[in-house]
Design an enzyme around this catalytic site. Structure first.
Site, PDB file in Angstrom:
ATOM      1  N   ASP A 226      -2.857 -12.146  -9.923  1.00 36.78           N
ATOM      2  CA  ASP A 226      -3.589 -12.316  -8.961  1.00 36.78           C
ATOM      3  C   ASP A 226      -4.868 -12.236  -8.520  1.00 36.78           C
ATOM      4  OD1 ASP A 226      -4.425 -10.525  -6.005  1.00 36.78           O
ATOM      5  OD2 ASP A 226      -3.472 -12.715  -5.537  1.00 36.78           O
ATOM      6  N   GLU A 326      -1.807 -18.210  -9.879  1.00 39.78           N
ATOM      7  CA  GLU A 326      -1.884 -18.932  -8.279  1.00 39.78           C
ATOM      8  C   GLU A 326      -2.621 -20.198  -8.316  1.00 39.78           C
ATOM      9  OE1 GLU A 326      -4.866 -15.133  -6.803  1.00 39.78           O
ATOM     10  OE2 GLU A 326      -3.863 -16.848  -5.436  1.00 39.78           O
ATOM     11  N   CYS A 376      11.489  -6.040  -0.702  1.00 38.26           N
ATOM     12  CA  CYS A 376      12.662  -6.378   0.130  1.00 38.26           C
ATOM     13  C   CYS A 376      12.413  -7.870   0.529  1.00 38.26           C
ATOM     14  CB  CYS A 376      12.548  -5.674   1.242  1.00 38.26           C
ATOM     15  SG  CYS A 376      11.480  -5.678   2.430  1.00 38.26           S
ATOM     16  N   CYS A 392       4.752  -2.315   4.336  1.00 36.68           N
ATOM     17  CA  CYS A 392       5.885  -3.173   4.731  1.00 36.68           C
ATOM     18  C   CYS A 392       6.735  -2.918   5.999  1.00 36.68           C
ATOM     19  CB  CYS A 392       7.128  -3.329   3.468  1.00 36.68           C
ATOM     20  SG  CYS A 392       8.500  -4.434   4.080  1.00 36.68           S
ATOM     21  N   CYS A 395      10.795  -2.196   5.077  1.00 33.37           N
ATOM     22  CA  CYS A 395      11.453  -1.453   4.291  1.00 33.37           C
ATOM     23  C   CYS A 395      10.425  -0.219   4.149  1.00 33.37           C
ATOM     24  CB  CYS A 395      11.743  -1.637   2.914  1.00 33.37           C
ATOM     25  SG  CYS A 395      10.225  -2.280   2.097  1.00 33.37           S
ATOM     26  N   ASP A 402      -3.165  -6.130  -3.513  1.00 31.27           N
ATOM     27  CA  ASP A 402      -3.322  -7.028  -4.884  1.00 31.27           C
ATOM     28  C   ASP A 402      -2.061  -6.874  -5.679  1.00 31.27           C
ATOM     29  OD1 ASP A 402      -6.901  -6.664  -4.651  1.00 31.27           O
ATOM     30  OD2 ASP A 402      -5.616  -8.264  -3.978  1.00 31.27           O
TER      31      ASP A 402
HETATM   32 ZN   LIG Z   1       9.543  -4.258   2.135  1.00 34.75          ZN
END
Ligand SMILES: [Zn+2]
Length: 424
Positions: A226, A326, A376, A392, A395, A402
């Site tokens: 990244d 990327e 997830c 998140c 989850c 990063d």
């Molecule tokens: Zn998650």
């Protein structure tokens, strides 16, 4: 990798077998003497050390007491005069052979599990790297070795102009021919070797080494890279949940600010200096903005070489067959100067350094890789409430933003996966 190939010495090129045969026998005889004498001297040296320790409580400093820094030096200096037929490099190698044997056997000898080494007839003659050279006769396809065998004293005794012998080698089957070809072309390097007699024939046991082409990479392992604002480079791996490497961006950022402010100062100055500079003639005029551009270019070049080497080294260390980067079109806006300045060049350098090692480089569309939870698969812009951290909403996984992006980029086929996830 080290190997040995056995090549029959067919004949000497410039004289009779009788002469070469006599020389080889003489040298083999002295080689055997040197080996056995060296073992005796090793005993002597070891006993001396033990007695010295018994008297003084410590082992002697070799150099002070015996005038030699090693067992090898101690033996070689006494034997080289006595067994003067042997070319000095080869003689030193023979001494080394016996000393190494002594050292490796010593424990068992002292325990009484092994007797003191003793060398019988028919032992091989040592011949060091520099005492062998190889050539290929293109006309008839022959391989010829030049062997440096005799000491100067022995050569004079034999009334010869040279202590070297050119010999025709029996190159045999294709595999031996291939080895010889690679040795002559320098792809392989020969190392210390030996000459042996089997039955009535003499052979050159030619040892050689070569680099193993590449590390066996694991095809399923991918490193994701990244490229971000806080860390110019953040690396993660598809097969590992925690492993990561990063490059601190501070030095690029500091240098950029420094350059930008100097550029501005010069431009301001230019206003006041006006046409004054031009009057001194165009030849001596140096454009200060050009100097700054060169400095930026040099700095970028050095840093990017450094960074790209690091990225590829880490991929190699973890046996990744693939690096995923990327696609740069995804980077835009705010830090435009820094991006244009560095990242494209950095990616090019990573790509060619990786390909040199046999690592493939795949560019992936980074869209949503910073918003997707690598754990997830939940894609939500609310996962990124702050620039640096990732939390998140589904989850509850919390991690460095990063790192999360690099993890996503390391997933094979991530573009397809994100597209599918976006539809549902
Ligand atoms: Zn998650």
């Amino acid at each position: 990798m080290k190997k040995t190939v056995r090549l029959q010495i067919v004949k000497p090129m410039d004289e009779d077998w009788e002469i070469l045969g006599r020389v080889l026998h003489d040298i083999r005889y002295q080689t055997r003497q040197v080996l056995n004498k060296t073992i005796q001297l090793c005993w002597e040296y070891s006993n001396f050390s033990s007695e010295y320790k018994a008297l003084h409580g410590d082992y002697p400093k070799n150099k002070e007491i015996l005038h030699y820094t090693s067992m090898h030096g101690y033996a070689y200096n006494q034997l080289k005069e006595q067994y003067y037929y042997i070319q000095s490099g080869n003689c030193s190698q023979t001494v080394k052979r016996a000393v190494d044997k002594w050292k490796s056997d010593l424990k068992e000898i002292l325990r009484g599990d092994r007797s003191i080494p003793s060398y019988k007839k028919d032992i091989p003659i040592d011949i060091v790297k520099d005492a062998v050279s190889l050539e290929h006769d293109e006309k008839n396809g022959n391989y010829i070795a030049t062997l440096s065998l005799m000491s100067t004293a022995y050569r004079k005794e034999m009334e010869r102009k040279s202590g070297q012998f050119r010999v025709l080698l029996h190159s045999g089957d294709n595999s031996k021919k291939t080895i010889l070809k690679r040795l002559v072309q320098g792809e392989y390097q020969h190392t210390a070797s030996q000459i042996v007699k089997k039955g009535k024939k003499w052979f050159l046991n030619l040892s050689y080494k070569f680099d193993v082409l590449q590390t066996p990479f694991q095809t399923e392992r991918v490193m994701g890279v990244d490229m971000g604002v806080i860390y110019p480079i953040y690396m993660a791996f598809n097969y590992h949940d925690h492993l990561r490497y990063k490059i601190q961006g501070g030095e690029i950022e500091r240098f950029r600010r420094q350059v930008e402010s100097r550029k501005k100062a010069l431009q301001d100055q230019g206003k006041y200096a006006g046409s004054g500079r031009v009057g001194h003639g165009t030849k001596t005029r140096i454009d200060p903005l050009e100097v700054i551009r060169d400095k930026i270019a040099n700095f970028r070049e050095t840093k990017n070489h450094h960074y790209s080497r690091y990225v590829v080294d880490m991929a190699e260390k973890h046996e990744c067959a693939t690096i995923q980067l990327e696609e740069l079109k995804g980077i835009h806006q705010d830090d435009a100067f820094l991006k244009r300045w560095s990242y494209h060049d950095l990616q090019e350098k990573i790509t060619y350094k990786a390909e040199e090692k046999g690592i493939q480089v795949i560019k992936v569309d980074p869209q949503k890789t910073s918003q997707r939870c690598h754990h997830c698969g939940n894609i939500d812009s609310n996962n990124r409430k702050e620039q640096a951290s990732f939390l998140c909403t589904s989850c509850g996984m919390e991690t460095n933003a990063d790192f999360n992006a690099a993890k996503n980029i390391s997933i094979p086929g991530i573009e397809q996966i994100i597209q599918t996830e976006m539809k549902s």
